[in-house]
Design a protein around this motif. Structure first.
Motif, mmCIF file in Angstrom:
data_model
loop_
_atom_site.group_PDB
_atom_site.id
_atom_site.type_symbol
_atom_site.label_atom_id
_atom_site.label_comp_id
_atom_site.label_asym_id
_atom_site.label_seq_id
_atom_site.Cartn_x
_atom_site.Cartn_y
_atom_site.Cartn_z
ATOM 1 N N LEU A 148 0.812 -1.233 0.000
ATOM 2 C CA LEU A 148 0.000 0.000 0.000
ATOM 3 C C LEU A 148 0.837 1.270 0.000
ATOM 4 N N GLY A 149 2.051 1.208 -0.559
ATOM 5 C CA GLY A 149 2.888 2.395 -0.669
ATOM 6 C C GLY A 149 3.756 2.687 0.532
ATOM 7 N N LYS A 150 3.780 1.776 1.518
ATOM 8 C CA LYS A 150 4.673 1.984 2.664
ATOM 9 C C LYS A 150 6.120 1.965 2.183
ATOM 10 N N PRO A 151 6.990 2.751 2.804
ATOM 11 C CA PRO A 151 8.410 2.696 2.434
ATOM 12 C C PRO A 151 8.967 1.297 2.711
ATOM 13 N N THR A 152 9.631 0.733 1.706
ATOM 14 C CA THR A 152 10.214 -0.597 1.822
ATOM 15 C C THR A 152 11.658 -0.576 1.349
ATOM 16 N N VAL A 153 12.387 -1.619 1.708
ATOM 17 C CA VAL A 153 13.740 -1.794 1.188
ATOM 18 C C VAL A 153 13.583 -2.286 -0.246
ATOM 19 N N LYS A 154 14.269 -1.636 -1.179
ATOM 20 C CA LYS A 154 14.168 -2.010 -2.590
ATOM 21 C C LYS A 154 14.462 -3.490 -2.775
#
Length: 64
Positions: A15-21
């Motif tokens: 849902l667009g949360k910041p994640t590690v690429k």
């Protein structure tokens, strides 16, 4: 450190949360592990796709 090399947000992933690429591991989840007392070594052992640099980027992102 330029955290943008390691952290991103994509509306199609969590849902667009910041994640590690390259992962589905959110910054929020990983910070929660550290808050629960996990060490860097424990995180890297349990999530081998992560790197020490990616973990540092999480803290740089949070600080900014």
């Amino acid at each position: 450190m330029d955290w943008r090399q390691y952290i991103h947000s994509d509306p199609k992933i969590l849902l667009g949360k910041p994640t590690v690429k390259g992962t589905r591991l959110s910054v929020e989840f990983l910070l929660g592990l550290f808050a629960a007392g996990w060490t860097e070594q424990q995180v890297l052992k349990n999530y081998p796709t992560l790197t020490s640099e990616a973990l540092r980027a999480i803290f740089a992102f949070t600080a900014e």
